[in-house]
Design a protein around this motif. Structure first.
Motif, mmCIF file in Angstrom:
data_model
loop_
_atom_site.group_PDB
_atom_site.id
_atom_site.type_symbol
_atom_site.label_atom_id
_atom_site.label_comp_id
_atom_site.label_asym_id
_atom_site.label_seq_id
_atom_site.Cartn_x
_atom_site.Cartn_y
_atom_site.Cartn_z
ATOM 1 N N MET A 1 -20.844 2.082 4.648
ATOM 2 C CA MET A 1 -21.695 2.033 5.787
ATOM 3 C C MET A 1 -20.665 2.415 7.084
ATOM 4 O O MET A 1 -19.649 1.649 7.118
ATOM 5 N N GLN A 2 -21.073 3.333 7.740
ATOM 6 C CA GLN A 2 -20.444 3.742 8.969
ATOM 7 C C GLN A 2 -20.303 2.403 10.027
ATOM 8 O O GLN A 2 -21.542 1.780 10.329
ATOM 9 N N SER A 3 -19.390 2.275 10.823
ATOM 10 C CA SER A 3 -19.149 1.074 11.528
ATOM 11 C C SER A 3 -19.611 1.547 13.054
ATOM 12 O O SER A 3 -19.994 0.407 13.770
ATOM 13 N N ASP A 4 -20.014 2.518 13.237
ATOM 14 C CA ASP A 4 -20.533 3.145 14.710
ATOM 15 C C ASP A 4 -21.702 1.984 14.974
ATOM 16 O O ASP A 4 -21.790 1.843 16.399
ATOM 17 N N ARG A 5 -22.537 1.778 14.152
ATOM 18 C CA ARG A 5 -23.870 0.967 14.633
ATOM 19 C C ARG A 5 -23.250 -0.130 15.059
ATOM 20 O O ARG A 5 -24.244 -1.203 15.578
ATOM 21 N N PHE A 6 -22.089 -1.017 14.760
ATOM 22 C CA PHE A 6 -21.686 -2.175 14.992
ATOM 23 C C PHE A 6 -20.968 -2.199 16.375
ATOM 24 O O PHE A 6 -20.666 -3.399 16.741
ATOM 25 N N ARG A 7 -20.573 -0.967 16.907
ATOM 26 C CA ARG A 7 -19.547 -0.999 17.965
ATOM 27 C C ARG A 7 -20.096 -1.694 19.043
ATOM 28 O O ARG A 7 -19.003 -2.101 19.773
ATOM 29 N N PRO A 8 -21.161 -1.705 19.506
ATOM 30 C CA PRO A 8 -21.556 -2.523 20.678
ATOM 31 C C PRO A 8 -21.178 -3.815 20.529
ATOM 32 O O PRO A 8 -20.887 -4.605 21.635
ATOM 33 N N LEU A 9 -20.868 -4.557 19.305
ATOM 34 C CA LEU A 9 -20.635 -5.883 19.368
ATOM 35 C C LEU A 9 -19.235 -5.989 19.868
ATOM 36 O O LEU A 9 -18.749 -7.242 20.487
ATOM 37 N N LEU A 10 -18.304 -4.870 19.663
ATOM 38 C CA LEU A 10 -17.280 -5.307 20.171
ATOM 39 C C LEU A 10 -16.969 -5.498 21.780
ATOM 40 O O LEU A 10 -15.702 -6.158 22.100
ATOM 41 N N THR A 11 -17.818 -5.118 22.593
ATOM 42 C CA THR A 11 -17.995 -5.298 23.895
ATOM 43 C C THR A 11 -18.530 -6.476 24.351
ATOM 44 O O THR A 11 -18.498 -6.830 25.805
ATOM 45 N N SER A 12 -18.835 -7.134 23.495
ATOM 46 C CA SER A 12 -19.893 -8.602 23.716
ATOM 47 C C SER A 12 -18.833 -9.683 23.861
ATOM 48 O O SER A 12 -17.644 -9.472 23.297
ATOM 49 N N LYS A 13 -19.435 -10.706 24.222
ATOM 50 C CA LYS A 13 -18.548 -12.071 24.236
ATOM 51 C C LYS A 13 -19.542 -13.113 23.591
ATOM 52 O O LYS A 13 -20.676 -13.207 23.865
ATOM 53 N N GLY A 14 -18.857 -13.941 22.855
ATOM 54 C CA GLY A 14 -19.421 -14.976 21.785
ATOM 55 C C GLY A 14 -19.696 -16.148 22.694
ATOM 56 O O GLY A 14 -19.283 -16.290 24.064
ATOM 57 N N PRO A 15 -19.957 -17.232 22.192
ATOM 58 C CA PRO A 15 -20.175 -17.543 20.834
ATOM 59 C C PRO A 15 -21.486 -16.538 20.403
ATOM 60 O O PRO A 15 -22.472 -16.284 21.258
ATOM 61 N N TYR A 16 -21.169 -16.330 18.969
ATOM 62 C CA TYR A 16 -22.653 -15.478 18.411
ATOM 63 C C TYR A 16 -23.473 -16.498 17.647
ATOM 64 O O TYR A 16 -22.988 -17.073 16.642
ATOM 65 N N ALA A 17 -24.764 -16.329 17.667
ATOM 66 C CA ALA A 17 -25.604 -16.802 16.773
ATOM 67 C C ALA A 17 -26.138 -15.827 15.685
ATOM 68 O O ALA A 17 -26.578 -14.877 16.241
#
Length: 366
Positions: A1-17
């Protein structure tokens, strides 16, 4: 699975539910069951001391969102800023799962999500078509009614020629199919779907494909799940679509297994396995494809960011970095792979790597 679909997570800040649960619509009380599962997830998130805003974002997405068709799971990731990931996946877990962590949990999508996230479904006959556009967070349907009538062959004793009812009917059908093909071509050019599923009786499918340009036919997958006029069962259609995605997923895993075995036998090695090797490859930005199996509750360490991910304190000490984070391996390794643009593949019985994790390399490690 290509990781592009998850890249918006890289600019976010946790904590994550992160939540993963069953949203199957295979019983009369499916909606009630969905509410019960959400209550269990909510209670678990409250036990984990999740922020009320985070819980609220998840609740609105889950309660207000549509149920799946047939068997399905759903995974969501949210922070105080909103829902960052929301995908239906092909496997429904036996029990709902909820996490609150410094990193998002994306493995359910890697293991059971669709490689394809945007596609078209066209149910066609010689009178027109119903076209459904499926994209992340959006599904829309439109109907194309051709203007060339009649489309059903008349019976009678008209003289063949210009007024031949069959000739008029055939031409009307072709005109309608051209209208459908034109609209599909517009959608392909504007939406760039990865797959075009074509549903209908054999003659209508063949006629439509004959009218499509190459960029349409190369995306087309024909499904034999009924005809537009006599009705198409939504559950049967969704099952056929899921089977095609499963076939593609198996192909991706098969390709990764072959490249992993080949890479291990290469000199120098173009594949590695185990936490030590994979963490080293991730730190070097050398991972082309991360292969993740069952890593259990294994933890890894890191300094201030994931570029220093390591299996133990000794490795971090050698790097001159102090361990400031203890992270779950099933969260940290995929996110480290996403940071470097690596693909992520879930294992099956064809790959049983040491520590449940392996990697295909872009270039050999020193």
């Amino acid at each position: 699975m290509q990781s592009d679909r998850f890249r918006p997570l890289l600019t976010s800040k946790g904590p994550y539910a992160s939540v993963y649960f069953d949203v199957s619509r295979d019983s009369e009380d499916a909606a009630a069951q969905n509410d019960l599962r959400w209550r269990a997830l909510r209670e678990r998130l409250e036990e984990l001391d999740a922020d009320s805003d985070v819980i609220g974002h998840l609740e609105r997405a889950i309660v207000d969102g549509p149920l799946a068709v047939g068997q399905s799971g759903r995974t969501l990731v949210a922070t105080a800023d909103g829902v960052l990931l929301d995908e239906h996946v092909g496997y429904a877990p036996a029990a709902p799962e909820a996490r609150l962590s410094t990193l998002p949990y994306v493995l359910p999508v890697v293991r059971h999500g669709r490689e394809v996230t945007n596609y078209l479904v066209v149910a066609v006959d010689h009178a027109g078509a119903d076209i459904t556009v499926v994209e992340p967070g959006h599904t829309g349907t439109e109907t194309i009614d051709g203007s060339g009538h009649p489309v059903h062959h008349a019976t009678g004793a008209e003289t063949p020629g210009y007024k031949d009812p069959q000739r008029r009917s055939d031409e009307a059908g072709r005109k309608n199919l051209r209208a459908v093909a034109d609209r599909l071509t517009q959608l392909i050019d504007s939406r760039a779907p990865e797959v075009l599923f074509v549903v209908g009786e054999v003659q209508s499918r063949a006629g439509l494909l004959a009218e499509l340009p190459d960029r349409g036919t190369e995306r087309a997958v024909e499904l034999q799940v009924g005809a537009r006029g006599s009705g198409i069962d939504d559950t049967e259609l969704q099952h056929a679509i899921d089977q095609e995605f499963l076939r593609r997923r198996v192909g991706v895993i098969d390709d990764a297994a072959q490249r992993f075995q080949s890479g291990r036998g290469h000199d120098p090695a173009m594949a590695t396995e185990g936490l030590d090797g994979v963490c080293a490859a991730l730190r070097a930005g050398a991972v082309e494809t991360l292969i993740v199996g069952d890593v259990g509750d294994t933890a890894v360490l890191a300094g201030d960011d994931l570029t220093t991910v390591a299996p133990n304190p000794n490795v971090l000490s050698e790097l001159g970095t102090a361990p400031t984070q203890t992270l779950r391996a099933d969260e940290a390794l995929p996110m480290a792979a996403i940071m470097t643009g690596a693909a992520i593949v879930s294992t099956d019985e064809r790959i049983s790597p040491t520590d449940g994790v392996a990697a295909i390399l872009r270039y050999p490690l020193p």
